[in-house]
Design an enzyme around this catalytic site. Sequence first.
Site, mmCIF file in Angstrom:
data_model
loop_
_atom_site.group_PDB
_atom_site.id
_atom_site.type_symbol
_atom_site.label_atom_id
_atom_site.label_comp_id
_atom_site.label_asym_id
_atom_site.label_seq_id
_atom_site.Cartn_x
_atom_site.Cartn_y
_atom_site.Cartn_z
ATOM 1 N N HIS A 1 0.861 -1.134 -0.091
ATOM 2 C CA HIS A 1 0.003 0.206 -0.040
ATOM 3 C C HIS A 1 0.902 1.266 -0.141
ATOM 4 O O HIS A 1 0.353 2.540 -0.323
ATOM 5 C CB HIS A 1 -0.961 -0.099 1.174
ATOM 6 C CG HIS A 1 -0.354 0.455 2.462
ATOM 7 N ND1 HIS A 1 0.124 -0.622 3.421
ATOM 8 C CD2 HIS A 1 -0.030 1.372 3.347
ATOM 9 C CE1 HIS A 1 0.605 -0.364 4.309
ATOM 10 N NE2 HIS A 1 0.483 0.830 4.473
ATOM 11 N N ASP B 1 -0.093 -7.673 1.330
ATOM 12 C CA ASP B 1 0.300 -6.471 1.433
ATOM 13 C C ASP B 1 2.127 -6.413 1.485
ATOM 14 O O ASP B 1 2.476 -5.566 2.116
ATOM 15 C CB ASP B 1 -0.094 -5.721 2.704
ATOM 16 C CG ASP B 1 0.114 -3.944 2.448
ATOM 17 O OD1 ASP B 1 -0.156 -3.670 1.250
ATOM 18 O OD2 ASP B 1 0.041 -3.511 3.490
ATOM 19 N N GLY C 1 3.405 6.797 8.270
ATOM 20 C CA GLY C 1 4.996 6.873 7.553
ATOM 21 C C GLY C 1 5.700 5.579 8.048
ATOM 22 O O GLY C 1 6.784 5.328 7.441
ATOM 23 N N SER D 1 4.912 2.536 7.930
ATOM 24 C CA SER D 1 4.474 1.277 7.025
ATOM 25 C C SER D 1 5.545 1.029 6.173
ATOM 26 O O SER D 1 6.383 1.667 5.433
ATOM 27 C CB SER D 1 3.203 1.642 5.908
ATOM 28 O OG SER D 1 2.172 1.384 6.689
ATOM 29 N N VAL E 1 -11.288 -26.837 0.726
ATOM 30 C CA VAL E 1 -12.366 -27.105 1.426
ATOM 31 C C VAL E 1 -12.909 -25.799 1.828
ATOM 32 O O VAL E 1 -12.461 -24.587 1.766
ATOM 33 C CB VAL E 1 -11.641 -27.698 3.022
ATOM 34 C CG1 VAL E 1 -11.307 -28.832 2.775
ATOM 35 C CG2 VAL E 1 -10.733 -26.483 3.579
ATOM 36 N N THR E 2 -14.222 -25.824 2.498
ATOM 37 C CA THR E 2 -14.992 -24.572 2.624
ATOM 38 C C THR E 2 -15.041 -24.851 4.469
ATOM 39 O O THR E 2 -15.186 -25.953 4.660
ATOM 40 C CB THR E 2 -16.306 -24.697 2.553
ATOM 41 O OG1 THR E 2 -16.383 -24.607 0.986
ATOM 42 C CG2 THR E 2 -17.031 -23.476 2.976
#
Length: 434
Positions: free
Chosen positions: A175, A207, A283, A285, A342-343
């Site tokens: 990001h 990310d 800042g 990140s 799988v669920t």
Amino acid sequence: MRSRMRHCKPLLTFAACTSMVLGGSATAQTLPRRPSSGEDSTTKTVPPTVRESNPEIRYPMPPAVGDVSRLEQQRISVQRPSLSPPQGSRLSIPSAQAIDQRRDELFRELADEFAAFDRLGSLVRKVSQLVKPSVIHIEAHKSETKGGSFESYDEAGSGVVVQTEDGLWVMTNRHVINGSQPAEILLRTADGREFHPTRILADPSTDVAVMDVPQLHVPPARTGNSDLVNIGDFTIAIGSPFGLSHSVTFGILSAKGRRDLSLGDQKIDLQDFFQTDAAINPGNSGGPLLNLRGEVIGLNTAIASSSGGSEGIGFAIPINMAIRVADELIRHGRLRRGYLGVTLDPDFGPADLGAIRTEAQGGALVKGVRRGSPAALANLQRGDIIVQFNGNDVDNDDHLVAQVGLTPIGSRVPMIIYRDGKRYRTEVELSDAN
């Protein structure tokens, strides 16, 4: 003309200047090969419900009073206060020399006690000196159109230089640089040199992003093993809060395994965040979270805040996870996510374990198995509870999704499941989710 810096809004936000809203064990048997009764569906994650209990509050009460006879046995001597010295004694006033000697003694005691405490401060200073050259200040120029009006701004963030099999790369959060071209991204080292990346690779599901800078000659940061990090360990964060490059803050690791963070429009599918109270601000990140050995243990990513600044709740991607993603990006250009097929039931929790609760602390309940999937080939069925994957205990559905997604494609992984109250062992060979 230099474009303006945009500051963050409150609530759970990325730690760049971009706003995002928070929204004992039984012997295992071999799993019998029985026909699956699953359904065609894909893995789905839903944040689990968190239940909190209020602490019991009690008023402080005096000791219970006994009977009258006990009270009569108690004798209390009461005297009037007086400025006069007791009879037969002399009032002694210390001399100035005695006062100075006592002060010197206290200063010496303080110095001895501070010497032990200052060792911690010395460690922080040494870690800062070692790692600062490996931390990169990032400014990404971005532009967007909102409501018919054009907006241009610079977004500050951080990065850290890491050594990979392909050489040195700058690791940061996606990001921080998302939406910017290489020529619009300025990288500044601790000694003031400036560069632009020649190649950018990023993964939206975690990310994580890496940038190739061929002429960047700085020492890489040393990475630690984030699996060995414990709650209460001291942490150090280095980054560019509000554009103030190479700032250092200090704290502890507050929690592990934060997997249900909602970060607005940008969905992060694979979560396993560390939580720290080391000050992280817009800042920070992409900057490193360090231990006192000077090793990178995490990549600072987001904050929970009502003011837009640090309120003691910051989140970092464990470095083992970030390095795994970076290697995939560099080798294959994308993260090849493991696929089980799988669920899972997002509402399943420890309270639903029933009779196996004495043997397992958590798990993921299978609601469906896709035909022909790795799970079907491993003989998993609807109603199975997966309690261990690749030797690691499974906390919940989000935890299993993160583990599966980051497991190398084609590897055979052992699993422990419970079916009808019995414990079984099986193996699964993961395929590529894409």
